[in-house]
Design a protein around this motif. Structure first.
Motif, PDB file in Angstrom:
ATOM      1  N   SER A  50      49.608 -52.729   0.686  1.00 49.61           N
ATOM      2  CA  SER A  50      49.079 -54.075   0.427  1.00 49.61           C
ATOM      3  C   SER A  50      47.842 -54.348   1.270  1.00 49.61           C
ATOM      4  N   SER A  60      44.125 -54.551  -6.458  1.00 51.00           N
ATOM      5  CA  SER A  60      45.500 -54.055  -6.474  1.00 51.00           C
ATOM      6  C   SER A  60      45.626 -52.998  -5.381  1.00 51.00           C
ATOM      7  N   THR A  61      46.799 -52.372  -5.297  1.00 51.82           N
ATOM      8  CA  THR A  61      47.004 -51.317  -4.303  1.00 51.82           C
ATOM      9  C   THR A  61      46.497 -49.954  -4.769  1.00 51.82           C
ATOM     10  N   PRO A 147      54.364 -52.023  -7.098  1.00 49.09           N
ATOM     11  CA  PRO A 147      52.975 -52.430  -7.331  1.00 49.09           C
ATOM     12  C   PRO A 147      52.035 -51.321  -7.773  1.00 49.09           C
ATOM     13  N   TYR A 156      52.818 -58.217 -12.467  1.00 49.45           N
ATOM     14  CA  TYR A 156      53.769 -58.451 -11.374  1.00 49.45           C
ATOM     15  C   TYR A 156      54.963 -59.262 -11.871  1.00 49.45           C
TER      16      TYR A 156
END
Length: 277
Positions: A50, A60-61, A147, A156
Motif C-alpha cells: 500500500s 493501485s499497488t 489488491p 475493491y
C-alpha cells in the motif's frame, strides 16, 4: 536479563501460538519514525505494498517494485526492536513460479531483516507457500480482497458473499495446510470471517472482516487521518492529522508572507566579541 532490557520481537511461531488468545495488533509502516511509534505496541508491523498508493501517489499497488519494498523495509527495520516486521511481496515477484518466489522472498529477507513475507492468494498459491516454508521463508497469507488482483476482481469489492464463501473457506484451509503462520482476511463478510477463524489452525488477521478474528490490521495513514483520498468503511480514524497538518502549513505560509516568521527567537545575532585578557 536486566529489567530494562528491550522485549524480544515475536517470531512467526509466536504469532501462530496466539491463535484464539489475546488479539494480535498490527499496523502498516513505511518509514523509520512511524515504526518507532509502533515498536512494542504492535505485535507485528507490516511493510505493505500500500506504500505505492499512500506515499508514492500510485493509483493501485500494481506499480510497486521489489526495490521500493526493500527500501521501505530497511527504513522500518531501523525503527523496530520489539515488534516483528513482515514485508509484502509486490505484484509479479512470486506468481510466475515457486522458484522465482523463493529468490525474491530470500532477497527481501536478506536485505531488510524481515521476520516473514506476505503474499496474496489462496488455493492457487498453496504450493508456492509450502515451497517457501520448507526452505526457511515464513509466510503470512492474504485472501479475500487481494489488491494486486483488483483488475480481475472488478475493483475493491467485498469478497465471499453467497456461494463464493465456499471458495474462501477452501483458500483459508489451503494456506493453513501449506504452512502459512497466519492469514489476512480482507473485506470478508463478518459471519464468513468468524467461520474461517473457527475452522483453521492459524491466526486470522482481519481488515474489514470481524472483531472475532485473531487479530486486526489497518493502514496507519488511514487510521491517523493522513491519507484522505478515500476512506473505506472498515477504517476507524483515531486521529485527524491530515487536517492538523493542513492548518499548520497554512499558518506557516501566512506568517512567512506577513514577515512574522522567522521571529527574533528563530534567528542568530552577531558573534559576541572575544574577551580581552
Amino acid at each position: 536479563m536486566s529489567a530494562t532490557a528491550p522485549k524480544r520481537a515475536p517470531m512467526p511461531d509466536d504469532i501462530r501460538a496466539r491463535k484464539g488468545g489475546v488479539p494480535l495488533v498490527s499496523l502498516t509502516a513505511y518509514t523509520t519514525p512511524m515504526a518507532e511509534l509502533m515498536d512494542g505496541v504492535c505485535d507485528f508491523v507490516l511493510v505493505g505494498d500500500s506504500v505505492g498508493m499512500v506515499l508514492h501517489g500510485l493509483p493501485s499497488t500494481l506499480g510497486v517494485t521489489m526495490e521500493m519494498m526493500i527500501l521501505h523495509g530497511q527504513a522500518v527495520a531501523r525503527g523496530l526492536h520489539s515488534s516483528m516486521m513482515v514485508v509484502d511481496m509486490p505484484f509479479g515477484s512470486y506468481e510466475q513460479s515457486r522458484e522465482l518466489a523463493f529468490a525474491n522472498a530470500a532477497r527481501i529477507m536478506a536485505e531488510t531483516g524481515a521476520g516473514a513475507v506476505k503474499l496474496e492468494g489462496g488455493v492457487e498459491m498453496a504450493d508456492t507457500i509450502a515451497f517457501l516454508v520448507v526452505r526457511g521463508i515464513p509466510v503470512m497469507a492474504h485472501i479475500g480482497l487481494t489488491p494486486q488482483s483488483i483488475n480481475t476482481l472488478g475493483g475493491y469489492k467485498v469478497q465471499g458473499r453467497g456461494d463464493a464463501g465456499e471458495q474462501l473457506l477452501a483458500d483459508a484451509q489451503a494456506v493453513s495446510d501449506a504452512g502459512a503462520f497466519a492469514v489476512v482476511l480482507e473485506k470478508v463478510p463478518q459471519n464468513l470471517a468468524d467461520d474461517i477463524t473457527a475452522r483453521i489452525a492459524i491466526p486470522t488477521i482481519g481488515i474489514g472482516a470481524s472483531a472475532g478474528c485473531d487479530g486486526q490490521i489497518l493502514v496507519v495513514d488511514d487510521m491517523l487521518g493522513l491519507f484522505t483520498a478515500f476512506k473505506a468503511k472498515f477504517v476507524k480514524r483515531y486521529a485527524h492529522l491530515g487536517d492538523d497538518a493542513r492548518a499548520a502549513v497554512s499558518a506557516y505560509a501566512d506568517e512567512v508572507r506577513a514577515r512574522k516568521f522567522p521571529a527574533v527567537e528563530h534567528v542568530f545575532g552577531d558573534a559576541a566579541p572575544e574577551a580581552k585578557s
